[in-house]
Structure formats: structure tokens, C-alpha cells
Design a protein around this motif. Structure first.
Motif, PDB file in Angstrom:
ATOM      1  N   CYS A  26      -2.971   4.576  -3.192  1.00  0.00           N
ATOM      2  CA  CYS A  26      -4.280   5.042  -2.730  1.00  0.00           C
ATOM      3  C   CYS A  26      -4.203   6.478  -2.255  1.00  0.00           C
ATOM      4  O   CYS A  26      -3.544   6.784  -1.259  1.00  0.00           O
ATOM      5  CB  CYS A  26      -4.809   4.145  -1.608  1.00  0.00           C
ATOM      6  SG  CYS A  26      -6.518   4.555  -1.162  1.00  0.00           S
ATOM      7  N   TYR A  52      -9.698   6.975  -1.785  1.00  0.00           N
ATOM      8  CA  TYR A  52     -10.544   6.729  -0.614  1.00  0.00           C
ATOM      9  C   TYR A  52     -11.356   7.988  -0.300  1.00  0.00           C
ATOM     10  O   TYR A  52     -10.813   9.095  -0.280  1.00  0.00           O
ATOM     11  CB  TYR A  52      -9.665   6.348   0.573  1.00  0.00           C
ATOM     12  CG  TYR A  52     -10.399   6.158   1.873  1.00  0.00           C
ATOM     13  CD1 TYR A  52     -11.289   5.108   2.044  1.00  0.00           C
ATOM     14  CD2 TYR A  52     -10.185   7.025   2.939  1.00  0.00           C
ATOM     15  CE1 TYR A  52     -11.948   4.922   3.245  1.00  0.00           C
ATOM     16  CE2 TYR A  52     -10.842   6.841   4.150  1.00  0.00           C
ATOM     17  CZ  TYR A  52     -11.717   5.793   4.295  1.00  0.00           C
ATOM     18  OH  TYR A  52     -12.371   5.615   5.486  1.00  0.00           O
ATOM     19  N   TRP A 104       0.860  -1.183   0.000  1.00  0.00           N
ATOM     20  CA  TRP A 104       0.000   0.000   0.000  1.00  0.00           C
ATOM     21  C   TRP A 104       0.892   1.227   0.000  1.00  0.00           C
ATOM     22  O   TRP A 104       1.733   1.382   0.885  1.00  0.00           O
ATOM     23  CB  TRP A 104      -0.850  -0.032   1.263  1.00  0.00           C
ATOM     24  CG  TRP A 104      -1.635   1.194   1.592  1.00  0.00           C
ATOM     25  CD1 TRP A 104      -1.182   2.323   2.207  1.00  0.00           C
ATOM     26  CD2 TRP A 104      -3.030   1.403   1.381  1.00  0.00           C
ATOM     27  NE1 TRP A 104      -2.202   3.220   2.384  1.00  0.00           N
ATOM     28  CE2 TRP A 104      -3.346   2.677   1.885  1.00  0.00           C
ATOM     29  CE3 TRP A 104      -4.035   0.626   0.817  1.00  0.00           C
ATOM     30  CZ2 TRP A 104      -4.635   3.189   1.845  1.00  0.00           C
ATOM     31  CZ3 TRP A 104      -5.320   1.143   0.771  1.00  0.00           C
ATOM     32  CH2 TRP A 104      -5.614   2.402   1.280  1.00  0.00           C
ATOM     33  N   ILE A 149     -14.021   3.218  -1.364  1.00  0.00           N
ATOM     34  CA  ILE A 149     -12.847   3.259  -2.220  1.00  0.00           C
ATOM     35  C   ILE A 149     -13.316   3.286  -3.670  1.00  0.00           C
ATOM     36  O   ILE A 149     -14.147   2.482  -4.076  1.00  0.00           O
ATOM     37  CB  ILE A 149     -11.953   2.021  -1.999  1.00  0.00           C
ATOM     38  CG1 ILE A 149     -11.341   2.062  -0.601  1.00  0.00           C
ATOM     39  CG2 ILE A 149     -10.875   1.933  -3.068  1.00  0.00           C
ATOM     40  CD1 ILE A 149     -10.581   0.806  -0.222  1.00  0.00           C
ATOM     41  N   TRP A 187      -6.304   3.718  -6.522  1.00  0.00           N
ATOM     42  CA  TRP A 187      -7.546   3.885  -5.777  1.00  0.00           C
ATOM     43  C   TRP A 187      -7.602   5.278  -5.150  1.00  0.00           C
ATOM     44  O   TRP A 187      -6.571   5.895  -4.879  1.00  0.00           O
ATOM     45  CB  TRP A 187      -7.646   2.892  -4.626  1.00  0.00           C
ATOM     46  CG  TRP A 187      -7.758   1.449  -4.965  1.00  0.00           C
ATOM     47  CD1 TRP A 187      -7.890   0.869  -6.189  1.00  0.00           C
ATOM     48  CD2 TRP A 187      -7.732   0.373  -4.020  1.00  0.00           C
ATOM     49  NE1 TRP A 187      -7.960  -0.502  -6.073  1.00  0.00           N
ATOM     50  CE2 TRP A 187      -7.863  -0.826  -4.749  1.00  0.00           C
ATOM     51  CE3 TRP A 187      -7.607   0.303  -2.634  1.00  0.00           C
ATOM     52  CZ2 TRP A 187      -7.872  -2.079  -4.138  1.00  0.00           C
ATOM     53  CZ3 TRP A 187      -7.615  -0.936  -2.030  1.00  0.00           C
ATOM     54  CH2 TRP A 187      -7.759  -2.111  -2.779  1.00  0.00           C
TER      55      TRP A 187
END
Length: 194
Positions: free
Chosen positions: A81, A166, A24, A173, A164
């Protein structure tokens, strides 16, 4: 303490090592903790965080994390993300001086400049910032795909890159469908000769 109450063997199992499938790369924002956002347990996700989730080719910290995750841990997925309402993205949209972080935000300003026509057509600042957040994530996934670490991994195995965003206000997401798995053509200028 609740972990040990719910599972007396929790810490013993945790100490045996890690084999996460995911790396991540997220924002440093304290409201976006990877495990809570993805509902994963400790040990299931390797994590790197920096302001505005950037993948910068001179960032030795990020490159070290990426190399360890890909080459040692053998992650199968790398997720960049971002999040709506990102202070780094919003700060990059103005001309105020913020100090040393301005050097880091320059990377986002470049994304803005490359997409200026689209962004300037969005009159609402918040919506423009949200779109820049998305464009920034897309650009960071592209930057990942250009690294020698990822390109070398693609020669021998599957490795998927995802982008992605958030929603802090919704908990949802958004998958930007920027999946790279090595089968896409990357501009030859970015390919390394190994």
C-alpha cells in the motif's frame, strides 16, 4: 486504558497469539498507519513499513518479515500500500541530494525511468507524482511475486498479492487491480529453480 475499559479481556486475548490473514507492506509515513487505514484491530494484520513501501530483493528486513508472515503465520494476503503525496516518491522525482536515502530512492527512480514516456506526458507535477506512486506500487507487487518465498507458497497453497494506494486527503483506498495469486505467468527469468 480505553481498550481495557471497553473489553476487560482485551489484553488477555491479545497475549494468546496472533493469526493474521494479512501482511501489510506500507510506507513509513506516520499519516498512514495500517490498522487505522484498514479499520482492523491489533493482531489482525502483520505490518512492515519502509520509505515508499518498497520490496527490494536485498532488503533482509523485508524478506524476513515476508518469510515469517507467509511461512509461520500463514497469511493469505500480502498488500503493498502506497499513498498519494508520498515524500519518498516526490523526492525521487528530482535531482536534489538527500543523503543516505538517495540509495533507497534509486529503486523509485528506476520505476520512473521505465515509465518515463507515460510520466513525462503528465504536465502537472502532483498528478505525475500520483501516477508514479501507482506505478511504484505495481512494481513492488511484481517484485513480491518474484521472490522465492512467494513462489514456494504458490506451489502448495493460495496466497494473494494486492496493490493499493491510500488517499491521505480522502481516506479512500484505490485498488490498482494488480492481484497476483500465482496463476499468472511470471517471466521465466525470475523463476527460481528449487
Amino acid at each position: 486504558m480505553s481498550k481495557k475499559i471497553n473489553d476487560p479481556e482485551y489484553f488477555k486475548k491479545l497475549s494468546l497469539g496472533q493469526k493474521p490473514d494479512y501482511l501489510w507492506i506500507g510506507c513509513s509515513d506516520s499519516r498512514v498507519p495500517a490498522n487505522e487505514v484498514t479499520n482492523t484491530e491489533s493482531g489482525e494484520m502483520f505490518v512492515h513499513r519502509n520509505i515508499a513501501n518498497l520490496v527490494v530483493h536485498t532488503d533482509l528486513n523485508l524478506l524476513s518479515v515476508l518469510e515469517y508472515a507467509v511461512n509461520v503465520l500463514g497469511v493469505k494476503h500480502v498488500i503493498v500500500c502506497g499513498h498519494y503525496g508520498c515524500g519518498g516518491v516526490r523526492a525521487s522525482m528530482g535531482n536534489d541530494m538527500h543523503g543516505f536515502v538517495d540509495n533507497w530512492l534509486r529503486n523509485i527512480k528506476d520505476v520512473y525511468h521505465e515509465n518515463m514516456k507515460e510520466l513525462e506526458a503528465i504536465p502537472d507535477f502532483d498528478k505525475r507524482a500520483d501516477r508514479l506512486t501507482e506505478l511504484n506500487v505495481i512494481e513492488q507487487v511484481r517484485n513480491l511475486a518474484k521472490t522465492g518465498i512467494v513462489q514456494n507458497a504458490w506451489k502448495t497453497r493460495e496466497l494473494h498479492l494486492h496493490g493499493w494506494v491510500y488517499g491521505i486527503n480522502s481516506g479512500l483506498i484505490t485498488d490498482l487491480s494488480v492481484i497476483h495469486d500465482g496463476s499468472e505467468d511470471i517471466d521465466p527469468i525470475y523463476r527460481f529453480k528449487i
